[in-house]
Enzyme design. Structure first.
Site, PDB file in Angstrom:
ATOM      1  N   GLU A 100       0.812  -1.211   0.000  1.00 26.75           N
ATOM      2  CA  GLU A 100       0.000   0.000   0.000  1.00 26.75           C
ATOM      3  C   GLU A 100       0.850   1.268   0.000  1.00 26.75           C
ATOM      4  O   GLU A 100       0.503   2.259  -0.664  1.00 26.75           O
ATOM      5  CB  GLU A 100      -0.944  -0.009   1.203  1.00 26.75           C
ATOM      6  CG  GLU A 100      -2.083  -1.013   1.103  1.00 26.75           C
ATOM      7  CD  GLU A 100      -1.664  -2.452   1.366  1.00 26.75           C
ATOM      8  OE1 GLU A 100      -2.435  -3.376   1.034  1.00 26.75           O
ATOM      9  OE2 GLU A 100      -0.554  -2.657   1.917  1.00 26.75           O
TER      10      GLU A 100
ATOM     11  N   HIS B 227     -11.128  -6.002   8.216  1.00 25.93           N
ATOM     12  CA  HIS B 227     -11.865  -5.724   6.981  1.00 25.93           C
ATOM     13  C   HIS B 227     -13.096  -4.867   7.249  1.00 25.93           C
ATOM     14  O   HIS B 227     -14.014  -4.848   6.419  1.00 25.93           O
ATOM     15  CB  HIS B 227     -12.318  -7.026   6.315  1.00 25.93           C
ATOM     16  CG  HIS B 227     -11.206  -7.915   5.876  1.00 25.93           C
ATOM     17  ND1 HIS B 227     -10.538  -8.735   6.745  1.00 25.93           N
ATOM     18  CD2 HIS B 227     -10.627  -8.109   4.658  1.00 25.93           C
ATOM     19  CE1 HIS B 227      -9.608  -9.409   6.081  1.00 25.93           C
ATOM     20  NE2 HIS B 227      -9.638  -9.048   4.821  1.00 25.93           N
TER      21      HIS B 227
END
Length: 338
Positions: free
Chosen positions: A60, A129
């Site tokens: 990321e 998540h």
């Protein structure tokens, strides 16, 4: 107009912008061949080629750093972080580099980067998540922060974000990807498996950043919210039978203070609702703004309805969510206060 769910609306926004501007490029984990884990970029690599829809490594920080480099060299990258929970390895790049480029360069450079990322819970994804980190980015000067609640706004806001010359964190409530959600814990699949759609123009249009939407006019109470909680609050207001005005912020930064203040001065009562943790959540900023700007018009304390002050509880996901019952309890307490 075409009937679309939010995923289709987001895909349409990127398609429209890639067709209009050859400098718009997409990048992220699995966004190309696979079309994204939620299929938001499905078909775009086939249409525009691998040089404009780039599959990235699972890195990321590298995704955002590459997007920064692209942006200061004339491109308009749209970077996808697969889940908002995965954005933290890129946080230093976002805060220390992306948000500060215009200021550090004295206006010589800008960074038109849009970072898309699914946020919030509702898919039984557990702690890694399901997070809602909007307050972390709202605190960072130089960033704009956006969270749509419906397909029409999702497309218009994403187009406006891509056209921005400064960076935008574009948070997408995954519970709303495939349809509206009313927050009833007895129907946990609603919003994830339903396929309700909204009318969305096929071509280019903008929903301006920093402009809230009054989705339910009212005169007795103001409910300020955004994202998934818009649908929860609308359902709660109807069930409570109160003449409540519900404001969908749409943009968290810039914040539409004028719409908030005008509404609270009219109603004299206010509730702030969001899915994220209550303590130091963005609702505290809204509450402070209401206190500063509307104090002499308030007839009751401003209340917050939010997630628990705890790491995201996998086993108690639907108890963690501030559903209709908690919003209705806040409405009752606010209306009975004097």
């Amino acid at each position: 107009m075409t009937q679309m769910n939010m995923i289709q609306a987001l895909n349409s926004a990127m398609d429209v912008m890639m067709a209009r501007d050859p400098g718009v490029v997409l990048m992220g984990e699995d966004v190309g061949y696979f079309g994204g884990v939620f299929r938001a970029t499905e078909g775009l690599q086939r249409k525009y080629g691998e040089h404009r829809v780039l599959d990235s490594p699972i890195a990321e920080g590298g995704i955002v750093a590459t997007a920064i480099g692209m942006s200061i060299n004339g491109l308009r990258p749209v970077a996808e972080i697969q889940f908002a929970d995965y954005i933290y390895p890129a946080y230093d790049q976002i805060v220390s580099e992306l948000a500060r480029i215009r200021y550090r360069s004295g206006g010589d450079f800008c960074a038109p980067v849009t970072i898309r990322t699914p946020c919030g819970g509702g898919i039984r994804g557990g702690q890694t998540h399901s997070q809602s980190p909007e307050a972390l980015f709202a605190h960072v000067s130089g960033l704009k922060v956006v969270m749509p609640s419906n397909p029409y706004d999702a497309k218009g806001l994403l187009i406006a974000s891509i056209e921005e010359d400064d960076p935008v964190i574009f948070l997408e409530p995954k519970r709303l990807y495939n349809g509206p959600f009313d927050g009833d814990p007895n129907k946990p699949a609603v919003g994830w498996n339903s396929h309700a759609r909204g009318d969305v123009p096929e071509g280019h249009y903008r929903v301006e950043l920093g402009v809230a939407d009054i989705v339910r006019p009212g005169s007795k109470l103001t409910i300020i919210t955004y994202g998934t909680m818009v649908h929860v609050c609308l359902a709660a207001a109807e069930k409570a039978g109160v003449d409540a005005e519900v404001i969908d912020l749409r943009s968290i930064v810039p914040l539409d203070v004028e719409t908030i203040v005008n509404s609270v001065k009219k109603t004299g009562r206010c509730i702030v609702a969001h899915e994220a943790t209550r303590f130091a959540g963005f609702g505290a900023e809204i509450l402070s703004t209401v206190q500063e700007e509307c104090f002499w018009h308030l007839e009751a304390p401003v209340l917050r309805v939010a997630g628990w002050d705890t790491p995201y509880p996998h086993a108690f996901e639907w108890e963690y969510f501030p559903g209709q019952a908690r919003v209705i309890a806040a409405i009752k307490a606010t209306m009975e206060a004097s």
